[in-house]
Design a protein around this motif. Structure first.
Motif, mmCIF file in Angstrom:
data_model
loop_
_atom_site.group_PDB
_atom_site.id
_atom_site.type_symbol
_atom_site.label_atom_id
_atom_site.label_comp_id
_atom_site.label_asym_id
_atom_site.label_seq_id
_atom_site.Cartn_x
_atom_site.Cartn_y
_atom_site.Cartn_z
ATOM 1 N N GLU A 93 37.517 39.166 37.922
ATOM 2 C CA GLU A 93 37.748 40.505 38.471
ATOM 3 C C GLU A 93 36.448 41.278 38.684
ATOM 4 N N THR A 96 33.378 41.814 42.668
ATOM 5 C CA THR A 96 33.765 42.814 43.656
ATOM 6 C C THR A 96 32.764 42.834 44.807
ATOM 7 N N ALA A 97 33.172 43.442 45.919
ATOM 8 C CA ALA A 97 32.274 43.568 47.064
ATOM 9 C C ALA A 97 31.029 44.360 46.684
ATOM 10 N N ARG A 131 40.848 34.156 45.206
ATOM 11 C CA ARG A 131 40.725 35.564 45.598
ATOM 12 C C ARG A 131 40.047 35.646 46.966
ATOM 13 N N PRO A 132 40.809 35.611 48.038
ATOM 14 C CA PRO A 132 40.212 35.620 49.375
ATOM 15 C C PRO A 132 39.358 36.850 49.644
ATOM 16 N N GLU A 133 39.614 37.947 48.946
ATOM 17 C CA GLU A 133 38.839 39.160 49.184
ATOM 18 C C GLU A 133 37.363 38.970 48.826
ATOM 19 N N VAL A 134 37.074 38.051 47.909
ATOM 20 C CA VAL A 134 35.679 37.769 47.561
ATOM 21 C C VAL A 134 34.953 37.172 48.763
ATOM 22 N N GLU A 136 35.950 37.392 51.874
ATOM 23 C CA GLU A 136 35.935 38.385 52.947
ATOM 24 C C GLU A 136 34.753 39.330 52.789
ATOM 25 N N ALA A 137 34.402 39.646 51.557
ATOM 26 C CA ALA A 137 33.221 40.498 51.321
ATOM 27 C C ALA A 137 31.954 39.793 51.794
ATOM 28 N N ASP A 139 31.877 37.560 54.191
ATOM 29 C CA ASP A 139 31.948 37.595 55.654
ATOM 30 C C ASP A 139 31.368 38.895 56.198
ATOM 31 N N ARG A 140 31.697 40.006 55.537
ATOM 32 C CA ARG A 140 31.189 41.306 55.999
ATOM 33 C C ARG A 140 29.668 41.395 55.862
ATOM 34 N N TYR A 166 37.891 28.148 52.765
ATOM 35 C CA TYR A 166 37.187 29.323 53.277
ATOM 36 C C TYR A 166 36.070 28.879 54.235
#
Length: 326
Positions: A93, A96-97, A131-134, A136-137, A139-140, A166
């Motif tokens: 957890e 984070t971005a 956790r795909p959001e990791v 995605e961060a 990617d940004r 990914y």
């Protein structure tokens, strides 16, 4: 030195790279003068891929690389770094971005560059791969021009396979004579997805140099002294997770297979026999080691008999200790 394609990025890298953990820390004292001389020797020998991390010597390894590359004016070297192990506690957890951006900004400053060539998640907890959001961060950050590509450094084959879901550029994984499982399935999947494979810990923390003995002594700040049982990080990073005496026995039996070539060069050439490997990243603490490592690429292909004999030693002595664990 031969060049190999590095997955989807339009890169060709020389097949022996340089792992910069030893010149950063956790391998006993290496002076800055010796560290810089070792980097120069590796680059002079044709190395074009350097692997480091923000936690190697608390940034020391990245700073040394930046200094040497600036001195040489060498812009054709790919520098891969890693992020995530600064987290305390090191839990999923915490990825984070905001934390990843902070780590990337720190590496940008230390490496003195506008965009990082390759950032790898540094052996994160398994849950991170779910956790795909990791990703995605990351990617940004590519879109923002902070980094060119990203990948992962994994402990387990299962994590490597999950990461292929990914848009990663690379997977760094332990692969050597004592850790042969990645070649069973993962390598084929990586090639199908055009994902580069970085083979790390190729000499099993020095075991596969053939120079260690049962009474070998290590400095207190050398992970081979303080992480024998995974006290500080995954035990698989130290001697590839093989019990020390078992590893020594396997090395002694391997001498008959190796023949006249140096054991370390044989171990590196064995890795290069697998075409799925994009680059192998042995470390070095002095210029002589760096040059010897690079010379392994010049060796002829190993024979079928040598490959089969090495596999037999692994199956009989090593497999029980590591194969299903990682």
């Amino acid at each position: 030195m031969n060049k190999r394609p590095f997955g989807r990025p339009d890169w060709k890298v020389r097949e022996i790279g340089f792992g910069a953990w030893a010149i950063g820390g956790s391998w006993g004292n290496v002076s800055e003068q010796d560290a810089e001389a070792t980097l120069h020797a590796a680059l002079d020998a044709g190395v074009s891929f350097l692997d480091t991390a923000d936690v190697y010597g608390s940034g020391r390894s990245e700073r040394l690389i930046a200094r040497v590359l600036k001195e040489r004016g060498q812009g054709d070297v790919i520098v891969a770094t890693k992020a995530g192990r600064q987290l305390n506690p090191h839990v999923a957890e915490a990825y984070t971005a905001e934390a990843l951006m902070r780590f990337v900004e720190g590496s940008l400053e230390r490496l003195q560059t506008e965009a990082l060539d390759l950032v790898q998640l540094h052996c994160p907890p398994t849950e991170v791969y779910y956790r795909p959001e990791v990703f995605e961060a990351l990617d940004r950050m590519v879109e923002a021009g902070k980094l060119k590509h990203y990948g992962v450094s994994v402990e387990k084959v299962e994590e490597a396979i999950k990461a292929l879901e990914y848009p990663i550029a690379s997977v760094q994984i332990i692969y050597n004579l004592f850790r042969q499982r990645p070649a069973e399935l993962f390598f084929r999947l990586a090639r199908e997805r055009q994902v580069a494979v970085i083979a790390r810990v190729p000499l099993a923390s020095g075991l596969l140099t053939g120079k260690l003995r049962v009474d070998s002594q290590f400095a207190p700040d050398d992970h081979r002294a303080f992480n024998r049982h995974g006290e500080a990080f995954d035990v698989g990073e130290t001697f590839s997770g093989v019990p020390f005496k078992v590893g020594l026995q396997a090395v002694e039996e391997m001498r008959a297979v190796v023949g006249d070539m140096p054991m370390a060069q044989f171990a590196l050439r064995w890795i290069l026999m697998n075409e799925a490997v994009s680059v192998v990243i042995p470390g070095a603490r002095n210029p002589e080691q760096a040059v010897s490592n690079a010379q392994a690429a010049e060796l002829p292909a190993l024979s079928v008999d040598q490959m089969e004999a090495a596999k037999a030693i692994y199956d009989r002595l090593i497999r029980l200790h590591v194969h299903q664990r990682w």
